[in-house]
Design an enzyme around this catalytic site. Structure first.
Site, PDB file in Angstrom:
ATOM      1  N   LYS A  11     -74.209   8.445 -38.670  1.00  0.00           N
ATOM      2  CA  LYS A  11     -73.264   7.612 -39.427  1.00  0.00           C
ATOM      3  C   LYS A  11     -73.884   6.217 -39.499  1.00  0.00           C
ATOM      4  O   LYS A  11     -73.770   5.423 -38.565  1.00  0.00           O
ATOM      5  CB  LYS A  11     -71.909   7.610 -38.706  1.00  0.00           C
ATOM      6  CG  LYS A  11     -71.001   6.436 -38.992  1.00  0.00           C
ATOM      7  CD  LYS A  11     -70.474   6.424 -40.399  1.00  0.00           C
ATOM      8  CE  LYS A  11     -69.781   5.090 -40.644  1.00  0.00           C
ATOM      9  NZ  LYS A  11     -70.756   4.015 -40.978  1.00  0.00           N
TER      10      LYS A  11
ATOM     11  N   GLU B 145     -74.916   0.472 -27.018  1.00  0.00           N
ATOM     12  CA  GLU B 145     -75.746  -0.745 -26.992  1.00  0.00           C
ATOM     13  C   GLU B 145     -74.998  -1.786 -27.797  1.00  0.00           C
ATOM     14  O   GLU B 145     -74.794  -1.631 -28.990  1.00  0.00           O
ATOM     15  CB  GLU B 145     -77.128  -0.429 -27.577  1.00  0.00           C
ATOM     16  CG  GLU B 145     -78.163  -1.458 -27.194  1.00  0.00           C
ATOM     17  CD  GLU B 145     -78.208  -2.598 -28.186  1.00  0.00           C
ATOM     18  OE1 GLU B 145     -77.470  -3.590 -27.984  1.00  0.00           O
ATOM     19  OE2 GLU B 145     -78.977  -2.489 -29.153  1.00  0.00           O
TER      20      GLU B 145
ATOM     21  N   CYS C  81     -79.644  -8.013 -31.414  1.00  0.00           N
ATOM     22  CA  CYS C  81     -78.840  -7.933 -30.187  1.00  0.00           C
ATOM     23  C   CYS C  81     -79.502  -8.724 -29.066  1.00  0.00           C
ATOM     24  O   CYS C  81     -78.831  -9.174 -28.156  1.00  0.00           O
ATOM     25  CB  CYS C  81     -78.661  -6.475 -29.795  1.00  0.00           C
ATOM     26  SG  CYS C  81     -80.181  -5.536 -29.843  1.00  0.00           S
TER      27      CYS C  81
ATOM     28  N   GLU D 297     -70.902 -13.742 -28.938  1.00  0.00           N
ATOM     29  CA  GLU D 297     -72.073 -13.413 -29.746  1.00  0.00           C
ATOM     30  C   GLU D 297     -71.853 -13.858 -31.188  1.00  0.00           C
ATOM     31  O   GLU D 297     -70.864 -13.476 -31.811  1.00  0.00           O
ATOM     32  CB  GLU D 297     -72.329 -11.905 -29.705  1.00  0.00           C
ATOM     33  CG  GLU D 297     -73.628 -11.532 -30.395  1.00  0.00           C
ATOM     34  CD  GLU D 297     -73.895 -10.027 -30.391  1.00  0.00           C
ATOM     35  OE1 GLU D 297     -73.010  -9.261 -30.805  1.00  0.00           O
ATOM     36  OE2 GLU D 297     -75.007  -9.643 -29.986  1.00  0.00           O
TER      37      GLU D 297
HETATM   38  O1  TXE Z   1     -70.301  -3.944 -36.326  1.00  0.00           O
HETATM   39  P1  TXE Z   1     -69.579  -2.595 -35.963  1.00  0.00           P
HETATM   40  P2  TXE Z   1     -69.997  -5.022 -37.452  1.00  0.00           P
HETATM   41  C1  TXE Z   1     -72.189  -7.383 -33.432  1.00  0.00           C
HETATM   42  C2  TXE Z   1     -72.369  -8.738 -34.085  1.00  0.00           C
HETATM   43  C3  TXE Z   1     -71.518  -8.628 -35.298  1.00  0.00           C
HETATM   44  C4  TXE Z   1     -70.379  -7.770 -34.801  1.00  0.00           C
HETATM   45  C5  TXE Z   1     -69.614  -7.036 -35.857  1.00  0.00           C
HETATM   46  O2  TXE Z   1     -71.873  -9.742 -33.228  1.00  0.00           O
HETATM   47  O3  TXE Z   1     -71.049  -9.855 -35.738  1.00  0.00           O
HETATM   48  O4  TXE Z   1     -71.004  -6.831 -33.954  1.00  0.00           O
HETATM   49  O5  TXE Z   1     -70.491  -6.329 -36.712  1.00  0.00           O
HETATM   50  C6  TXE Z   1     -69.333   1.816 -37.253  1.00  0.00           C
HETATM   51  N1  TXE Z   1     -65.430   4.312 -35.052  1.00  0.00           N
HETATM   52  N2  TXE Z   1     -73.294  -6.483 -33.713  1.00  0.00           N
HETATM   53  O6  TXE Z   1     -68.546  -5.152 -37.734  1.00  0.00           O
HETATM   54  O7  TXE Z   1     -68.210  -2.498 -36.498  1.00  0.00           O
HETATM   55  C7  TXE Z   1     -69.805   1.030 -38.449  1.00  0.00           C
HETATM   56  O8  TXE Z   1     -69.548   1.744 -39.636  1.00  0.00           O
HETATM   57  C8  TXE Z   1     -66.733   4.637 -35.133  1.00  0.00           C
HETATM   58  C9  TXE Z   1     -74.228  -6.272 -32.635  1.00  0.00           C
HETATM   59  O9  TXE Z   1     -70.865  -4.709 -38.590  1.00  0.00           O
HETATM   60  O10 TXE Z   1     -69.765  -2.440 -34.503  1.00  0.00           O
HETATM   61  C10 TXE Z   1     -71.287   0.878 -38.132  1.00  0.00           C
HETATM   62  O11 TXE Z   1     -71.959   2.082 -38.488  1.00  0.00           O
HETATM   63  N3  TXE Z   1     -67.648   3.878 -35.758  1.00  0.00           N
HETATM   64  C11 TXE Z   1     -75.028  -5.050 -32.848  1.00  0.00           C
HETATM   65  C12 TXE Z   1     -71.293   0.711 -36.620  1.00  0.00           C
HETATM   66  O12 TXE Z   1     -70.026   1.201 -36.174  1.00  0.00           O
HETATM   67  C13 TXE Z   1     -67.232   2.724 -36.324  1.00  0.00           C
HETATM   68  C14 TXE Z   1     -75.509  -4.816 -34.230  1.00  0.00           C
HETATM   69  C15 TXE Z   1     -71.461  -0.718 -36.141  1.00  0.00           C
HETATM   70  O13 TXE Z   1     -70.488  -1.529 -36.750  1.00  0.00           O
HETATM   71  C16 TXE Z   1     -65.890   2.320 -36.260  1.00  0.00           C
HETATM   72  C17 TXE Z   1     -74.485  -5.096 -35.221  1.00  0.00           C
HETATM   73  C18 TXE Z   1     -64.972   3.172 -35.595  1.00  0.00           C
HETATM   74  N4  TXE Z   1     -63.681   2.870 -35.481  1.00  0.00           N
HETATM   75  C19 TXE Z   1     -73.439  -5.920 -34.935  1.00  0.00           C
HETATM   76  N5  TXE Z   1     -65.777   1.135 -36.893  1.00  0.00           N
HETATM   77  C20 TXE Z   1     -76.117  -4.843 -31.841  1.00  0.00           C
HETATM   78  N6  TXE Z   1     -75.753  -4.332 -30.664  1.00  0.00           N
HETATM   79  O14 TXE Z   1     -77.272  -5.082 -32.103  1.00  0.00           O
HETATM   80  C21 TXE Z   1     -67.012   0.800 -37.330  1.00  0.00           C
HETATM   81  N7  TXE Z   1     -67.901   1.766 -36.998  1.00  0.00           N
END
Ligand code: TXE
Length: 495
Positions: free
Chosen positions: A178, A253, A287, A388
């Site tokens: 996904k 992660e 990250c 973050e």
């Molecule tokens: O991430 P999401 P977002 C952090 C960074 C950023 C914040 C939000 O601070 O500002 O997260 O980013 C999927 N059940 N990082 O909103 O929501 C979604 O479709 C299952 C750090 O973009 O965490 C995507 O594929 N899956 C990070 C994935 O989760 C779900 C990198 C990540 O999205 C879901 C990115 C649900 N209910 C953002 N809702 C790092 N660790 O490097 C969403 N998703």
């Protein structure tokens, strides 16, 4: 949008749109214009992909393949990625706005993961156990878990997918991917290579769409054995809670607020470059961003000025151009979040030393840019030092001595990474031992490898990716007992 490029999912070896008939537009962060569409999947699509992955795990050619043959398939996929690195990197840049130079480097490096884990596939060994029971021969087998759901974010879509896909397949699992709704295109483009490499139908599948729509269906599906997630901490916590209800294996992660610590005895020129690469590379959207620069007070002024001077020279622009050093933020909501955090920092009393707004240059007007931004004299209790941001925003925090540096470094709910800049080898080891982080870099920053385990302490995550330990998170152990005695002992007592 005029003639958007359309990408399709791979499910059970077939290209599919979605049962909803809807498409999701994806935009180029440099131009702000929508350039492609991916299927907006729903519950039915998620179920089909998982059922296909479960069939491929339980019957057909995949479970019968020798581990050596599995490894060869992985290595073939690595070769195909190397062949198409430029094409895949260009898709990544159009979709997520990171520099072509960085993405091409990543794409050329990713085959190593498939070679490494392909090589590991036939070295997954059980053990013969000593036995305290007479005439019992017992041994362990290492077996795959089943269907793995890999949920990936938008910042480095193919790299963070590879960190899951290579060990999951090497261990003999099947996978449903996904990708982020913002950056699905490169993952769908990769599926053509999965097919070309010769993976049996259903071994690798994709489901695109909104995370909040298809994510919960994937995570809670009874046929799913494990969820491997990279993303934000709030979503990670929701995924973890939901997976717990169904007793799934989970690795997470979740990012960080990593300290990059400069001691007065460091080579200051190197430390300044390390500070810049820690936060402004990839526009801070990593990250492992070294978003808290801890600087010993005696060199605080010098280091702050030099970091500001170097950051000021950063060239913002088209991420496809070699001359560009800082590209746009990947998504508009993320750009807005970064700007909000700049306000939060100002309101909290931090002094803005550089940037702090959208750039004014006309050629950047359509892109989701934020100027490289530096706040000085930050106190570790301020929100800008605790949460973050995931953007090009650096907080510089002064400290007096080693103990204080360690205490500030560890005063965070996160623990993904840390940098230490010092010329004193004893100090380097002392501080490394005391920093609570999954990765510590000494006199360098932002280095990763397929060979080095990567993951978080504390709220930065659970489990490790990369290195030999990564495959453990995709395996389970079976203990086998073989009775070699002629008779069967008393059946009414525990043997
Ligand atoms: O991430 P999401 P977002 C952090 C960074 C950023 C914040 C939000 O601070 O500002 O997260 O980013 C999927 N059940 N990082 O909103 O929501 C979604 O479709 C299952 C750090 O973009 O965490 C995507 O594929 N899956 C990070 C994935 O989760 C779900 C990198 C990540 O999205 C879901 C990115 C649900 N209910 C953002 N809702 C790092 N660790 O490097 C969403 N998703």
């Amino acid at each position: 949008m005029s003639n958007p490029e359309r990408f399709q999912n791979l499910v059970d070896g077939q290209y599919r749109t979605s049962s909803t008939g809807r498409w999701l537009a994806t935009a180029n962060p440099f131009t702000g214009a929508e350039w492609a569409e991916v299927p907006q999947c729903g519950a039915e699509d998620a179920a089909l992909a998982i059922e296909a992955a479960h069939r491929a795990f339980s019957s057909g050619p995949w479970p019968k393949l020798s581990a050596t043959s599995r490894g060869k398939l992985l290595r073939r996929l690595g070769d195909l990625i190397a062949r198409d690195a430029e094409k895949l990197a260009a898709i990544e840049v159009r979709d997520n706005g990171k520099l072509y130079a960085e993405m091409l480097g990543q794409l050329r490096y990713l085959p190593e993961w498939f070679y490494y884990f392909g090589g590991l596939a036939d070295k997954i060994e059980g053990g013969v156990l000593p036995s305290d029971k007479p005439q019992i021969f017992s041994y362990t087998k290492r077996e795959p878990l089943g269907v793995v759901v890999a949920i990936t974010p938008w910042n480095s879509p193919l790299m963070l997918l590879t960190w899951k896909l290579a060990p999951a397949l090497a261990a003999g699992n099947t996978v449903v991917i996904k990708p982020s709704e913002f950056t699905s295109c490169s993952t769908l483009a990769l599926m053509a290579l999965v097919k070309e490499a010769g993976f049996p139908d259903g071994v690798v599948n994709t489901v695109t769409g909104f995370g909040h729509e298809v994510g919960p269906i994937l995570v809670s599906h009874p046929l799913v054995a494990k969820v491997a997630f990279t993303g934000g901490d709030a979503t990670g916590a929701a995924v973890y809670a939901q997976a717990a209800k169904h007793i799934k294996h989970v690795t997470l992660e979740l990012g960080g607020k990593s300290p990059n610590i400069v001691f007065a005895d460091a080579n200051i020129e190197h430390a300044v470059k390390g500070a810049i690469s820690g936060i402004f590379a990839a526009s801070g959207q990593t990250c492992i961003a070294g978003s808290r620069l801890l600087v010993q007070r005696s060199v605080y002024q010098e280091v702050s000025e030099k970091v500001v001077d170097l950051a000021r020279t950063a060239k913002l622009g088209d991420p496809m151009l070699e001359s560009t050093q800082v590209g746009p933020i990947t998504t508009q909501p993320q750009r807005d979040k970064v700007l909000q955090y700049i306000d939060v920092a100002r309101e909290g009393g931090a002094e803005c030393l550089l940037g702090g707004k959208r750039p004014e240059a006309a050629e950047l007007a359509n892109g989701w840019f934020v100027e490289p931004t530096i706040f000085g004299d930050v106190n570790n209790q301020m929100r800008i030092a605790r949460e973050e941001v995931f953007g090009p925003v650096l907080s510089i925090i002064p400290f007096d001595d080693e103990d204080e540096a360690i205490s500030i470094a560890n005063d965070t709910p996160y623990g993904l990474a840390a940098g230490i800049w010092t010329s004193d080898i004893r100090r380097a080891f002392r501080v490394t031992d005391q920093v609570r982080a999954g990765t510590v870099w000494v006199n360098t920053y932002r280095a990763v490898s397929f060979m080095a385990p990567f993951g978080g302490y504390k709220q930065s995550g659970i489990g490790r990716e990369n290195g030999q330990v990564a495959i453990e998170d995709y395996l389970q152990t079976k203990s086998v007992w073989v009775n070699l005695a002629e008779d069967v002992p008393n059946p009414f007592v525990l043997r």
